[in-house]
Scaffold this active site. Structure first.
Site, mmCIF file in Angstrom:
data_model
loop_
_atom_site.group_PDB
_atom_site.id
_atom_site.type_symbol
_atom_site.label_atom_id
_atom_site.label_comp_id
_atom_site.label_asym_id
_atom_site.label_seq_id
_atom_site.Cartn_x
_atom_site.Cartn_y
_atom_site.Cartn_z
ATOM 1 N N SER A 1 0.828 -1.197 0.000
ATOM 2 C CA SER A 1 0.000 0.000 0.000
ATOM 3 C C SER A 1 0.865 1.250 0.000
ATOM 4 O O SER A 1 1.988 1.235 0.512
ATOM 5 C CB SER A 1 -0.887 0.008 1.255
ATOM 6 O OG SER A 1 -1.588 1.235 1.390
ATOM 7 N N HIS B 1 0.597 7.627 10.453
ATOM 8 C CA HIS B 1 -0.644 7.813 9.710
ATOM 9 C C HIS B 1 -1.804 7.114 10.425
ATOM 10 O O HIS B 1 -1.616 6.094 11.099
ATOM 11 C CB HIS B 1 -0.495 7.269 8.289
ATOM 12 C CG HIS B 1 -1.587 7.707 7.368
ATOM 13 N ND1 HIS B 1 -2.793 7.057 7.279
ATOM 14 C CD2 HIS B 1 -1.664 8.740 6.492
ATOM 15 C CE1 HIS B 1 -3.563 7.659 6.393
ATOM 16 N NE2 HIS B 1 -2.901 8.685 5.898
ATOM 17 N N LYS C 1 2.272 -4.562 7.010
ATOM 18 C CA LYS C 1 2.505 -4.597 5.564
ATOM 19 C C LYS C 1 3.971 -4.296 5.251
ATOM 20 O O LYS C 1 4.569 -4.917 4.363
ATOM 21 C CB LYS C 1 1.581 -3.594 4.856
ATOM 22 C CG LYS C 1 0.120 -4.016 4.821
ATOM 23 C CD LYS C 1 -0.741 -2.970 4.146
ATOM 24 C CE LYS C 1 -2.211 -3.366 4.147
ATOM 25 N NZ LYS C 1 -2.474 -4.524 3.281
#
Length: 218
Positions: A111, A119, A131
């Site tokens: 992503s 974030h 991730k």
């Protein structure tokens, strides 16, 4: 004989596009699925192998004889607090382990914002952290790899002209069908190997010079 790629997440919204894009390019897609009957109804005529990303033993047979693995899986819809760790990250770990000493080309979708630890997407389940860790697993696997960080999926104006960036500083959208083409071309093109990049799509002529596009990346 055509190349065979295992599509992890093949029955998902992006995965079905990857299967179609692979077949269109003369690559044989092999769909990994937990539910064989559901997979056959969604992907008629496609090779199906049964396996569970949380069960490493079940993946041993699934990875046999493949020339590449495209990861487009995700924990969407899984309500467990640690689902991102188990699926998004753990699924990559378990597939890499199941490969043993074999080294097919690994194409991993993660992503944008994956390096932005502060974030909002990283609150709660620490989705971005997991991730990012899955990217490290792929890079350290010893296999040829490409890490693709797509922009917001199916968001914003439709476009087929792909742009590539690095550094995780940009933002944009990309359609799932266009992303699927990027992932398959990344498998096919040596210029994409060993690279990590963000991809977006916008107005303009459809991208056709994939070697030239991937060569832009460091």
């Amino acid at each position: 004989m055509s190349d065979r790629i295992l599509v992890v997440g093949a029955t998902g919204r992006t995965g079905r596009h990857v299967v179609a894009a692979a077949a269109a390019r003369g690559v044989t897609p092999v769909a990994l699925a937990r539910d064989e009957s559901r997979a056959r109804s969604l992907l008629p005529g496609i090779d199906i192998v049964v396996g569970d990303l949380e069960d490493p033993v079940s993946l041993t047979a699934a990875v046999l004889g493949v020339d590449g693995v495209v990861f487009v899986h995700g924990s969407d819809g899984d309500a467990r607090a640690d689902s991102v760790q188990r699926i998004d990250y753990g699924g990559v770990v378990n597939v890499v382990r199941a490969l043993g000493d074999r080294r097919p080309h690994l194409v991993l979708q993660t992503s944008i914002f994956v390096t932005r630890r502060e974030h909002a997407l990283n609150t709660g389940s620490h989705a971005l952290d997991w991730k990012r860790r899955s990217e490290r697993v792929v890079r350290r696997s010893g296999a040829p790899y490409t890490v693709v960080r797509p922009g917001w999926l199916d968001a914003g104006p439709e476009g087929v002209r792909v742009t590539l960036e690095q550094g995780d500083t940009g933002e944009g959208g990309i359609g799932r069908a266009v992303l699927a083409t990027v992932l398959v071309e990344a498998f096919l093109r040596p210029a994409a190997r060993g690279k990590t990049f963000e991809v977006y799509a916008g107005p303009g002529a459809a991208t056709s010079d994939w070697d030239g596009l991937f060569a832009l990346a460091r």
